[in-house]
Write a protein that holds these residues in place. Structure first.
Motif, PDB file in Angstrom:
ATOM      1  N   LYS A  10      44.839 -19.078  34.291  1.00  0.00           N
ATOM      2  CA  LYS A  10      45.042 -19.724  32.993  1.00  0.00           C
ATOM      3  C   LYS A  10      45.367 -18.709  31.900  1.00  0.00           C
ATOM      4  O   LYS A  10      45.809 -19.069  30.819  1.00  0.00           O
ATOM      5  CB  LYS A  10      43.776 -20.514  32.615  1.00  0.00           C
ATOM      6  CG  LYS A  10      43.981 -21.458  31.450  1.00  0.00           C
ATOM      7  CD  LYS A  10      42.758 -22.297  31.159  1.00  0.00           C
ATOM      8  CE  LYS A  10      43.033 -23.211  29.964  1.00  0.00           C
ATOM      9  NZ  LYS A  10      41.850 -23.989  29.584  1.00  0.00           N
ATOM     10  N   LYS A  11      45.130 -17.441  32.188  1.00  0.00           N
ATOM     11  CA  LYS A  11      45.350 -16.404  31.173  1.00  0.00           C
ATOM     12  C   LYS A  11      46.204 -15.258  31.694  1.00  0.00           C
ATOM     13  O   LYS A  11      45.995 -14.116  31.299  1.00  0.00           O
ATOM     14  CB  LYS A  11      43.993 -15.858  30.687  1.00  0.00           C
ATOM     15  CG  LYS A  11      43.071 -16.887  30.051  1.00  0.00           C
ATOM     16  CD  LYS A  11      43.514 -17.273  28.655  1.00  0.00           C
ATOM     17  CE  LYS A  11      42.506 -18.236  28.032  1.00  0.00           C
ATOM     18  NZ  LYS A  11      42.950 -18.675  26.683  1.00  0.00           N
ATOM     19  N   LEU A  31      49.578 -11.648  29.862  1.00  0.00           N
ATOM     20  CA  LEU A  31      48.182 -11.888  29.510  1.00  0.00           C
ATOM     21  C   LEU A  31      48.069 -12.943  28.428  1.00  0.00           C
ATOM     22  O   LEU A  31      48.760 -12.879  27.408  1.00  0.00           O
ATOM     23  CB  LEU A  31      47.528 -10.595  29.039  1.00  0.00           C
ATOM     24  CG  LEU A  31      46.774  -9.770  30.083  1.00  0.00           C
ATOM     25  CD1 LEU A  31      46.096  -8.575  29.426  1.00  0.00           C
ATOM     26  CD2 LEU A  31      45.773 -10.607  30.862  1.00  0.00           C
ATOM     27  N   GLY A  32      47.224 -13.910  28.651  1.00  0.00           N
ATOM     28  CA  GLY A  32      47.017 -14.989  27.685  1.00  0.00           C
ATOM     29  C   GLY A  32      47.812 -16.240  27.993  1.00  0.00           C
ATOM     30  O   GLY A  32      47.543 -17.295  27.431  1.00  0.00           O
ATOM     31  N   ASP A  33      48.798 -16.117  28.880  1.00  0.00           N
ATOM     32  CA  ASP A  33      49.665 -17.266  29.156  1.00  0.00           C
ATOM     33  C   ASP A  33      49.277 -17.943  30.478  1.00  0.00           C
ATOM     34  O   ASP A  33      49.091 -17.267  31.499  1.00  0.00           O
ATOM     35  CB  ASP A  33      51.127 -16.821  29.264  1.00  0.00           C
ATOM     36  CG  ASP A  33      51.630 -16.227  27.972  1.00  0.00           C
ATOM     37  OD1 ASP A  33      50.999 -16.483  26.928  1.00  0.00           O
ATOM     38  OD2 ASP A  33      52.629 -15.488  27.994  1.00  0.00           O
ATOM     39  N   LEU A  53      53.265 -22.858  29.007  1.00  0.00           N
ATOM     40  CA  LEU A  53      52.802 -22.504  27.670  1.00  0.00           C
ATOM     41  C   LEU A  53      52.372 -23.780  26.942  1.00  0.00           C
ATOM     42  O   LEU A  53      53.132 -24.742  26.856  1.00  0.00           O
ATOM     43  CB  LEU A  53      53.908 -21.803  26.881  1.00  0.00           C
ATOM     44  CG  LEU A  53      54.487 -20.543  27.539  1.00  0.00           C
ATOM     45  CD1 LEU A  53      55.549 -19.911  26.636  1.00  0.00           C
ATOM     46  CD2 LEU A  53      53.385 -19.538  27.854  1.00  0.00           C
ATOM     47  N   GLY A  54      51.162 -23.780  26.443  1.00  0.00           N
ATOM     48  CA  GLY A  54      50.600 -25.000  25.884  1.00  0.00           C
ATOM     49  C   GLY A  54      51.451 -25.611  24.787  1.00  0.00           C
ATOM     50  O   GLY A  54      51.614 -26.820  24.706  1.00  0.00           O
ATOM     51  N   HIS A  55      52.000 -24.778  23.931  1.00  0.00           N
ATOM     52  CA  HIS A  55      52.781 -25.291  22.804  1.00  0.00           C
ATOM     53  C   HIS A  55      54.273 -25.298  23.081  1.00  0.00           C
ATOM     54  O   HIS A  55      54.988 -26.176  22.607  1.00  0.00           O
ATOM     55  CB  HIS A  55      52.528 -24.441  21.558  1.00  0.00           C
ATOM     56  CG  HIS A  55      51.102 -24.401  21.140  1.00  0.00           C
ATOM     57  ND1 HIS A  55      50.268 -23.335  21.418  1.00  0.00           N
ATOM     58  CD2 HIS A  55      50.345 -25.308  20.502  1.00  0.00           C
ATOM     59  CE1 HIS A  55      49.072 -23.588  20.940  1.00  0.00           C
ATOM     60  NE2 HIS A  55      49.081 -24.770  20.385  1.00  0.00           N
ATOM     61  N   PHE A  56      54.723 -24.314  23.818  1.00  0.00           N
ATOM     62  CA  PHE A  56      56.163 -24.042  23.849  1.00  0.00           C
ATOM     63  C   PHE A  56      56.829 -24.396  25.172  1.00  0.00           C
ATOM     64  O   PHE A  56      57.960 -23.983  25.421  1.00  0.00           O
ATOM     65  CB  PHE A  56      56.415 -22.576  23.476  1.00  0.00           C
ATOM     66  CG  PHE A  56      55.807 -22.200  22.150  1.00  0.00           C
ATOM     67  CD1 PHE A  56      56.198 -22.860  20.991  1.00  0.00           C
ATOM     68  CD2 PHE A  56      54.842 -21.218  22.061  1.00  0.00           C
ATOM     69  CE1 PHE A  56      55.630 -22.537  19.769  1.00  0.00           C
ATOM     70  CE2 PHE A  56      54.272 -20.887  20.850  1.00  0.00           C
ATOM     71  CZ  PHE A  56      54.661 -21.545  19.697  1.00  0.00           C
ATOM     72  N   VAL A  58      57.384 -25.281  29.484  1.00  0.00           N
ATOM     73  CA  VAL A  58      57.396 -24.520  30.734  1.00  0.00           C
ATOM     74  C   VAL A  58      58.445 -23.413  30.642  1.00  0.00           C
ATOM     75  O   VAL A  58      59.495 -23.579  30.041  1.00  0.00           O
ATOM     76  CB  VAL A  58      57.684 -25.427  31.946  1.00  0.00           C
ATOM     77  CG1 VAL A  58      56.621 -26.494  32.076  1.00  0.00           C
ATOM     78  CG2 VAL A  58      59.062 -26.059  31.870  1.00  0.00           C
ATOM     79  N   LYS A  59      58.118 -22.295  31.258  1.00  0.00           N
ATOM     80  CA  LYS A  59      59.040 -21.155  31.283  1.00  0.00           C
ATOM     81  C   LYS A  59      59.042 -20.571  32.691  1.00  0.00           C
ATOM     82  O   LYS A  59      58.061 -20.720  33.432  1.00  0.00           O
ATOM     83  CB  LYS A  59      58.607 -20.066  30.281  1.00  0.00           C
ATOM     84  CG  LYS A  59      58.473 -20.566  28.846  1.00  0.00           C
ATOM     85  CD  LYS A  59      59.827 -20.843  28.216  1.00  0.00           C
ATOM     86  CE  LYS A  59      59.684 -21.462  26.836  1.00  0.00           C
ATOM     87  NZ  LYS A  59      59.832 -22.915  26.833  1.00  0.00           N
TER      88      LYS A  59
END
Lengths: 357, 89
Positions: A10-11, A31-33, A53-56, A58-59
């Motif tokens: 998750k991070k 890290l963080g993503d 990415l929660g806001h932005f 799928v990447k």
């Protein structure tokens, strides 16, 4: 044996390497993503990492230098629609499309769809035949708002033979490279669905579908309400009733050379989703499900609340080394097919997927 | 020309400096931005070119009303602010 393990959490993405007998975190990326899926392409060494990415959105990231640098490439996306068009919310699985087709990739998504890339992920095309199936309207979310294509198996004997598992939506097979699909859930039943439609192919919740590379007609499914096995190329399925200590779970792995050997991580069924009696165990069969061993050596046997997600159990090409990651950030590796497990990292973020390569 | 400002959280993922861009609607302004930085589009808009569910766009401190067509009017010297809806874990 593969001495590198990729762990999606998750991070971020973590790269573990084996040095002598010990595994340690050698590198981290993003890290963080949140990382939803990983692929180490054995055909050309390319690494792929799918982000959610929660806001932005799928990447998709790709590395062609063994993880030293990463390049963002286009992620699968639905075609633009004049009506109420959809958007990909999760990249659920990513697989190579056959040894004979370098650079071809299949990607399964939420909402439940299948995309194909023929150029190392530079562009993606929606598989229209699967999308247009009338039965797709009856697919449902399984732990997510929408249904998802969680498993893709490409027959090593013939890359045009593709089998997918949908959660919730059954098993589907194509013998023509995805040009057409037919239901392949005969023999499955859904305890959670009202009769008489509980045997309908499109209501089966396929948590995880795996195919034995050396014997591709042998497949295993961890279903929402149990384990099923096929020995005839998914034409029919038999329920496995011998598994213990429980039949619920998410993950499944099959030995690459022995179709009778498979691993599962049982838990208390869906209302709870925890190890039985808070003791983490792996269930292994070596005789085609006639019997199961409950493997616990090296795994926590009191107050263990680890859940192992569907892509968080993986076996390497030898069939003796496996890795398992949990929602509470524990990572175990076995070097002997599961007889004994060793905790190699204990403070990781929640683990979504593990892959050797 | 409108000023376009992106949340610091987005800078972590992609290059998106403060900039000015012409256009009389939110979409027109953003299309100019995307023309110079195509990869930015998928961070702000979904597959159907709507504002992503967890992204917010404000014009001069007011949240835009049309998240689908992005038709809200833009004047010269307006400030368009793109940031993430707050959520966490």
């Amino acid at each position: 044996m593969s001495d590198r393990l990729l762990v999606g959490t998750k991070k971020g993405l973590f790269e573990l390497r084996r040095n002598h007998a010990d595994w340690s975190i050698a590198a981290s990326h993003f890290l963080g993503d949140p990382i939803s899926m990983l692929l180490a392409d054995p055909r050309d060494g390319t690494l792929y990492a799918a982000e959610a990415l929660g806001h932005f959105g799928v990447k998709l990231q790709r590395s062609r230098d063994d993880g030293k640098s990463w390049q963002e490439i286009p992620a699968p996306a639905f075609p633009k629609s004049d009506t109420d068009g959809l958007s990909v919310s999760y990249l659920f699985c990513l697989e190579t499309a056959g040894a004979d087709r370098p650079g071809w990739l299949w990607c399964g998504t939420i909402p439940g769809a299948l995309f194909l890339s023929k150029d190392h992920g530079e562009s993606w095309t929606l598989n229209q035949a699967l999308w247009d199936l009338p039965e797709r309207k009856d697919w449902m979310g399984g732990g997510f708002d929408d249904a998802g294509v969680a498993s893709i198996c490409v027959d090593p004997r013939n890359s045009t033979q593709v089998t997918i598992g949908v959660s919730t939506g059954g098993v589907w097979r194509s013998g023509d490279d995805g040009a057409s699909w037919h239901a392949a859930s005969e023999g499955m039943h859904a305890e959670y669905y009202p009769p008489p439609r509980n045997h309908a192919p499109e209501v089966q919740d396929i948590h995880r579908l795996v195919q034995c590379p050396a014997a591709p007609d042998s497949l295993w499914v961890q279903h929402h309400n149990g384990v099923f096995r096929s020995t005839d190329g998914a034409r029919s399925w038999q329920e496995v009733t011998t598994i213990r200590p429980a039949k619920f779970g998410f993950a499944a792995a099959v030995h690459p050379h022995d179709p009778d050997t498979a691993w599962f991580v049982p838990g208390v069924k869906d209302e709870c989703r925890l190890p039985v009696d808070a003791r983490l165990a792996v269930a292994r069969t070596r005789d085609g499900a006639r019997s199961f061993e409950v493997l616990t050596k090296g795994l926590p046997q009191q107050h263990a609340y680890d859940l192992v997600y569907r892509h968080a159990l993986s076996v390497d090409a030898t069939g003796t080394r496996l890795a398992m990651g949990s929602t509470t950030g524990h990572l175990w590796i076995t070097e002997d097919g599961g007889d004994a497990w060793s905790l190699e990292a204990g403070h990781m973020p929640p683990i979504s997927c593990v892959r050797f390569g | 020309m409108a000023r376009v400002v992106f949340t610091a959280n987005l800078h972590r993922h992609i290059d998106c400096p403060l900039q000015t861009a012409p256009g009389r609607s939110v979409r027109a302004v953003l299309e100019h931005v995307f023309a110079a930085q195509p990869r930015l589009r998928s961070y702000i808009l979904d597959d159907q070119d709507r504002v992503r569910k967890h992204v917010a766009i404000y014009v001069n401190g007011e949240r835009i009303t049309d998240r689908e067509r992005l038709s809200d009017w833009i004047d010269d010297d307006d400030e368009l602010f793109v940031f993430q809806a707050l959520s966490g874990g």
